[in-house]
Design a protein around this motif. Structure first.
Motif: not given
Length: 261
Positions: A82, A84-86, A89
């Motif tokens: 998975e 997650k944009d941060n 990612y």
């Protein structure tokens, strides 16, 4: 370029007959694991898929990705990656129980990283390889240079083994195959019992074409003890022909100690 999306694959132990017996069921159980561990280089390979799928050749040209392996991955487990944009990612590889087995981060640099290639020099291997210890893995030691031919048939077999179907890899070497060269720079140069790859930071510099000759140079950056185990951290540069394609900061436990896992 697209956005990375989740990816699920069945993990496979491609090294059951490896000299590293942590990939053997019986030996791995002696160190407190349920069974043989899927190699970290394959776990890293699974984790790259969402980013290669979204960014294509650009991922292989200027991607930066790190992964730390928290929990063992076993043969036959379905694992999910998975993103997650941060600021790029955050990457999490989840096991069948939904718990994180590996975590990291991936991003695209503005340009390919500048690499000081003078740090990496052609070095002959010692035969037989010396035991892995404070002498053979002293800080500043250049490990013996490793070379491997990549053929279309051999690379296709590797892609099948990791369940990879992206068309990108009909033309270019998979990042997991590049990282295998970095592992080889360790295990072909020092004699070890069961050992574990624990983390890598990969800075991709250019795609490696298929076919090609891969070369890996490596230099030891640190060696330390923690919780009864002996660790080595080394930098490696992998070239396709004469062209640098990835620089890696690699960490492994080269001696599991009496306490095992």
């Amino acid at each position: 370029m697209g956005e990375p999306t989740s990816y699920t694959v069945r993990a496979r132990n491609l090294a059951p007959d490896s000299d590293n017996k942590i990939h053997d069921d019986e030996v791995a159980r002696q160190f407190g694991f349920t069974g043989a561990l899927v190699p970290g280089v394959e776990v890293f390979a699974y984790a790259t898929q969402p980013f290669a799928a979204a960014w294509g050749e650009q991922f292989l040209s200027r991607g930066v990705m790190n992964m730390r392996f928290r929990r063992p991955v076993y043969d036959g487990e379905d694992v999910t990656v998975e993103a997650k944009d941060n600021d790029g990612y955050d990457v999490t590889l989840l096991g069948p129980d939904g718990e994180a087995q590996a975590v990291g981060h991936a991003t695209l640099a503005e340009t390919a990283a500048d690499v000081d290639v003078s740090r990496y020099v052609e070095t002959p291997m010692k035969q037989p390889p010396p035991p892995a210890d404070a002498t053979s893995l002293a800080v500043g030691t250049h490990l013996g240079t490793v070379r491997e031919q990549v053929t279309p048939d051999g690379h296709a077999a590797y892609l099948h083994g990791i369940g990879e179907t992206l068309p990108l890899y009909q033309q270019f070497v998979h990042p997991g195959a590049l990282l295998r060269m970095v592992n080889a720079a360790l295990f072909r140069n020092v004699a070890m019992g069961p050992w574990i790859h624990t983390a890598s930071v990969c800075r991709y510099l250019a795609p490696a074409p298929v076919p090609t000759t891969l070369t890996a140079h490596a230099v030891v950056m640190d060696r330390y003890e923690r919780n009864g185990k002996s660790y080595v951290r080394f930098d490696a540069l992998v070239l396709a022909g004469e062209r640098p394609v990835v620089e890696v900061d690699h960490i492994a436990i080269y001696d599991l100690g009496a306490g095992g896992a």
